[in-house]
Scaffold this motif. Structure first.
Motif, PDB file in Angstrom:
ATOM      1  N   ALA A 185      -5.172   5.363   9.337  1.00 62.03           N
ATOM      2  CA  ALA A 185      -5.277   5.818   7.946  1.00 62.03           C
ATOM      3  C   ALA A 185      -6.497   5.246   7.232  1.00 62.03           C
ATOM      4  CB  ALA A 185      -4.004   5.429   7.193  1.00 62.03           C
ATOM      5  N   LYS A 186      -6.815   5.863   6.103  1.00 62.94           N
ATOM      6  CA  LYS A 186      -7.869   5.372   5.213  1.00 62.94           C
ATOM      7  C   LYS A 186      -7.223   4.555   4.098  1.00 62.94           C
ATOM      8  CE  LYS A 186      -9.389   9.388   4.073  1.00 62.94           C
ATOM      9  NZ  LYS A 186     -10.224  10.446   3.429  1.00 62.94           N
ATOM     10  N   TYR A 187      -7.985   3.620   3.527  1.00 62.92           N
ATOM     11  CA  TYR A 187      -7.456   2.754   2.473  1.00 62.92           C
ATOM     12  C   TYR A 187      -8.413   2.754   1.288  1.00 62.92           C
ATOM     13  CZ  TYR A 187      -4.109   1.363   5.953  1.00 62.92           C
ATOM     14  OH  TYR A 187      -3.104   1.406   6.887  1.00 62.92           O
ATOM     15  N   GLU A 188      -7.839   2.909   0.111  1.00 55.76           N
ATOM     16  CA  GLU A 188      -8.627   3.000  -1.111  1.00 55.76           C
ATOM     17  C   GLU A 188      -8.103   2.020  -2.151  1.00 55.76           C
ATOM     18  OE1 GLU A 188     -11.236   4.861  -1.234  1.00 55.76           O
ATOM     19  OE2 GLU A 188     -10.944   6.148   0.529  1.00 55.76           O
ATOM     20  N   LYS A 189      -8.923   1.782  -3.179  1.00 52.20           N
ATOM     21  CA  LYS A 189      -8.492   0.960  -4.309  1.00 52.20           C
ATOM     22  C   LYS A 189      -7.386   1.676  -5.069  1.00 52.20           C
ATOM     23  CE  LYS A 189     -12.905  -1.342  -5.247  1.00 52.20           C
ATOM     24  NZ  LYS A 189     -13.967  -1.558  -6.267  1.00 52.20           N
ATOM     25  N   ASN A 190      -6.712   0.943  -5.915  1.00 53.74           N
ATOM     26  CA  ASN A 190      -5.717   1.550  -6.792  1.00 53.74           C
ATOM     27  C   ASN A 190      -6.379   2.640  -7.628  1.00 53.74           C
ATOM     28  OD1 ASN A 190      -4.104   1.679  -9.504  1.00 53.74           O
ATOM     29  ND2 ASN A 190      -2.747   0.680  -8.056  1.00 53.74           N
ATOM     30  N   PRO A 191      -5.745   3.803  -7.788  1.00 56.90           N
ATOM     31  CA  PRO A 191      -6.391   4.937  -8.459  1.00 56.90           C
ATOM     32  C   PRO A 191      -6.523   4.809  -9.970  1.00 56.90           C
ATOM     33  CG  PRO A 191      -4.134   5.491  -7.928  1.00 56.90           C
ATOM     34  CD  PRO A 191      -4.405   4.157  -7.283  1.00 56.90           C
ATOM     35  N   GLN A 192      -5.883   3.818 -10.570  1.00 57.44           N
ATOM     36  CA  GLN A 192      -5.973   3.702 -12.022  1.00 57.44           C
ATOM     37  C   GLN A 192      -7.408   3.380 -12.443  1.00 57.44           C
ATOM     38  OE1 GLN A 192      -2.519   1.628 -14.032  1.00 57.44           O
ATOM     39  NE2 GLN A 192      -2.182   0.934 -11.941  1.00 57.44           N
TER      40      GLN A 192
ATOM     41  N   PHE B 220       0.870  -1.169   0.000  1.00 57.31           N
ATOM     42  CA  PHE B 220       0.000   0.000   0.000  1.00 57.31           C
ATOM     43  C   PHE B 220       0.909   1.221   0.000  1.00 57.31           C
ATOM     44  CE2 PHE B 220      -2.376  -3.413   1.855  1.00 57.31           C
ATOM     45  CZ  PHE B 220      -3.665  -3.270   1.366  1.00 57.31           C
ATOM     46  N   TYR B 221       0.484   2.272  -0.699  1.00 59.88           N
ATOM     47  CA  TYR B 221       1.312   3.466  -0.799  1.00 59.88           C
ATOM     48  C   TYR B 221       0.475   4.706  -0.520  1.00 59.88           C
ATOM     49  CZ  TYR B 221       4.172   7.195  -2.776  1.00 59.88           C
ATOM     50  OH  TYR B 221       4.879   8.352  -2.945  1.00 59.88           O
ATOM     51  N   GLY B 222       1.059   5.651   0.222  1.00 64.43           N
ATOM     52  CA  GLY B 222       0.298   6.857   0.507  1.00 64.43           C
ATOM     53  C   GLY B 222       1.074   7.879   1.308  1.00 64.43           C
ATOM     54  N   ASP B 223       0.324   8.861   1.835  1.00 61.89           N
ATOM     55  CA  ASP B 223       0.930   9.971   2.563  1.00 61.89           C
ATOM     56  C   ASP B 223       0.831   9.817   4.082  1.00 61.89           C
ATOM     57  OD1 ASP B 223      -1.744  10.394   3.072  1.00 61.89           O
ATOM     58  OD2 ASP B 223      -1.851  12.352   2.085  1.00 61.89           O
ATOM     59  N   GLY B 224       0.409   8.647   4.528  1.00 67.78           N
ATOM     60  CA  GLY B 224       0.288   8.402   5.965  1.00 67.78           C
ATOM     61  C   GLY B 224      -1.119   8.586   6.479  1.00 67.78           C
ATOM     62  N   LYS B 225      -1.887   9.460   5.802  1.00 63.87           N
ATOM     63  CA  LYS B 225      -3.285   9.654   6.174  1.00 63.87           C
ATOM     64  C   LYS B 225      -4.205   8.794   5.320  1.00 63.87           C
ATOM     65  CE  LYS B 225      -2.582  14.403   7.753  1.00 63.87           C
ATOM     66  NZ  LYS B 225      -2.983  15.823   7.570  1.00 63.87           N
ATOM     67  N   ALA B 226      -3.791   8.557   4.088  1.00 60.66           N
ATOM     68  CA  ALA B 226      -4.559   7.720   3.165  1.00 60.66           C
ATOM     69  C   ALA B 226      -3.587   6.878   2.355  1.00 60.66           C
ATOM     70  CB  ALA B 226      -5.422   8.578   2.251  1.00 60.66           C
ATOM     71  N   PHE B 227      -3.958   5.629   2.128  1.00 57.28           N
ATOM     72  CA  PHE B 227      -3.144   4.715   1.347  1.00 57.28           C
ATOM     73  C   PHE B 227      -3.977   4.117   0.220  1.00 57.28           C
ATOM     74  CE2 PHE B 227      -0.895   4.782   5.362  1.00 57.28           C
ATOM     75  CZ  PHE B 227       0.442   4.760   4.993  1.00 57.28           C
ATOM     76  N   VAL B 228      -3.323   3.871  -0.909  1.00 58.98           N
ATOM     77  CA  VAL B 228      -3.971   3.161  -2.008  1.00 58.98           C
ATOM     78  C   VAL B 228      -3.325   1.798  -2.149  1.00 58.98           C
ATOM     79  CG1 VAL B 228      -4.596   5.262  -3.241  1.00 58.98           C
ATOM     80  CG2 VAL B 228      -2.418   4.147  -3.751  1.00 58.98           C
ATOM     81  N   GLN B 229      -4.086   0.869  -2.660  1.00 56.52           N
ATOM     82  CA  GLN B 229      -3.590  -0.485  -2.850  1.00 56.52           C
ATOM     83  C   GLN B 229      -2.743  -0.545  -4.116  1.00 56.52           C
ATOM     84  OE1 GLN B 229      -6.650  -3.468  -3.455  1.00 56.52           O
ATOM     85  NE2 GLN B 229      -5.502  -4.920  -2.214  1.00 56.52           N
ATOM     86  N   VAL B 230      -1.509  -0.978  -3.993  1.00 56.41           N
ATOM     87  CA  VAL B 230      -0.650  -1.152  -5.155  1.00 56.41           C
ATOM     88  C   VAL B 230      -1.124  -2.397  -5.900  1.00 56.41           C
ATOM     89  CG1 VAL B 230       1.711  -1.509  -5.960  1.00 56.41           C
ATOM     90  CG2 VAL B 230       1.272  -0.061  -3.960  1.00 56.41           C
ATOM     91  N   ALA B 231      -1.318  -2.277  -7.209  1.00 54.30           N
ATOM     92  CA  ALA B 231      -1.813  -3.404  -7.990  1.00 54.30           C
ATOM     93  C   ALA B 231      -0.857  -4.589  -7.865  1.00 54.30           C
ATOM     94  CB  ALA B 231      -1.967  -3.001  -9.457  1.00 54.30           C
ATOM     95  N   PRO B 232      -1.365  -5.774  -7.545  1.00 56.98           N
ATOM     96  CA  PRO B 232      -0.489  -6.938  -7.375  1.00 56.98           C
ATOM     97  C   PRO B 232       0.136  -7.348  -8.699  1.00 56.98           C
ATOM     98  CG  PRO B 232      -2.797  -7.603  -7.311  1.00 56.98           C
ATOM     99  CD  PRO B 232      -2.785  -6.108  -7.310  1.00 56.98           C
ATOM    100  N   PRO B 233       1.346  -7.912  -8.670  1.00 51.01           N
ATOM    101  CA  PRO B 233       2.009  -8.350  -9.890  1.00 51.01           C
ATOM    102  C   PRO B 233       1.409  -9.655 -10.401  1.00 51.01           C
ATOM    103  CG  PRO B 233       3.316  -8.964  -7.997  1.00 51.01           C
ATOM    104  CD  PRO B 233       2.153  -8.166  -7.468  1.00 51.01           C
ATOM    105  N   PRO B 234       1.766 -10.081 -11.613  1.00 55.09           N
ATOM    106  CA  PRO B 234       1.229 -11.326 -12.155  1.00 55.09           C
ATOM    107  C   PRO B 234       1.823 -12.550 -11.470  1.00 55.09           C
ATOM    108  CG  PRO B 234       2.875 -10.426 -13.643  1.00 55.09           C
ATOM    109  CD  PRO B 234       2.640  -9.390 -12.568  1.00 55.09           C
TER     110      PRO B 234
END
Length: 270
Positions: free
Chosen positions: A146-153, A64-78
């Motif tokens: 923190a809050k967690y969100e889906k990948n932004p793509q 997960f990647y973010g600014d500490g207050k909100a994180f997005v899920q990094v898309a998993p690799p194949p």
């Protein structure tokens, strides 16, 4: 394991904070969820960016990647890649293996973390930058608040075509599984592709036909014949298929469609 610290983290999780998606440790009510918190590592670059490396059953780790207050899920690799790797075509590792286990490792970056040695680095292409591993108590306090969100793509490349004049025709499809039947079309020279107001009128195992609302421009992506760009009743331009996988760095860095886009990876701010 510091059970008191884990229980305090669980209380923070239950304090009313809501997430777009549920973090790996869920609500922190069960022993297994508390163990996930204990095994989670947080790294920071000291500039307000954080990467969370949490355990995951299939690939061992998830990011997960973010600014500490909100994180997005990094898309998993194949399949075949570890959970600390992620697709990052904007940064090209030219010395990496172009085909190992069916993966072009030149377009994959990774988070290199050693929890025992307390070392962490984010590698974007060929550039590796040291990050700092946060102390467990501080890290758990950060991630549980923190809050967690889906990948932004929202979209990803689906088909790329080119005519003899150097114009590219990029077809995108929805990135999230629930949007996989949503398409967009961009047309133009490299660096200046423009989105076309088109709709998908046919989509099946043989290909797709995209048309404008007025029906005067059509893009045919047909598996049985050469793709065509049709303008009006007479003008037909035969297009050459440009493989997506072999051209990901060019697509993301040169066409202009993804300029400034965030892919939800630790390289977004590098």
């Amino acid at each position: 394991m510091n059970t008191r610290r884990l229980i305090a983290a669980a209380v923070a999780l239950l304090s009313g904070t809501s997430w777009g998606i549920e973090p790996p440790w869920g609500k922190g009510e069960k022993l297994g969820e508390l163990l996930i918190l204990e095994q989670t590592t947080v790294c920071t670059d000291g500039k307000g960016h954080y990467v969370v490396v949490a355990p995951e059953e299939q690939k061992g780790k998830q990011l997960f990647y973010g600014d500490g207050k909100a994180f997005v899920q990094v898309a998993p690799p194949p399949f075949g890649a570890s959970g600390t790797h992620f697709l990052e075509p904007r940064f090209f590792a030219k010395t990496a293996n172009p085909n190992f286990r069916g993966i072009d490792w030149r377009v994959f970056s990774e988070v290199e973390v050693d929890a025992e040695k307390k070392t962490c680095a984010v590698r974007c292409g060929e550039r590796s930058t040291p990050w700092t591993v946060m102390e467990p108590e501080q890290a758990q306090k950060l991630v549980t608040a923190a809050k967690y969100e889906k990948n932004p793509q929202q979209y990803e490349p689906y088909a790329l075509l080119r005519d003899t004049k150097g114009n590219y025709y990029l077809v995108e499809k929805g990135f999230q599984p629930e949007d996989e039947k949503s398409f967009r079309v961009h047309v133009g020279p490299k660096g200046s592709l423009k989105r076309q107001e088109m709709k998908d009128i046919v989509s099946d195992s043989e290909g797709q036909i995209f048309s404008t609302k007025k029906g005067d421009l059509r893009l045919l992506v047909d598996r049985a014949q050469s793709p065509l760009w049709i303008e009006g009743a007479k003008k037909k331009v035969e297009l050459k298929v440009v493989p997506i996988t072999e051209n990901l760095p060019m697509i993301y860095n040169e066409l202009g469609v993804y300029a400034g886009a965030r892919l939800g990876t630790p390289c977004d701010d590098q």
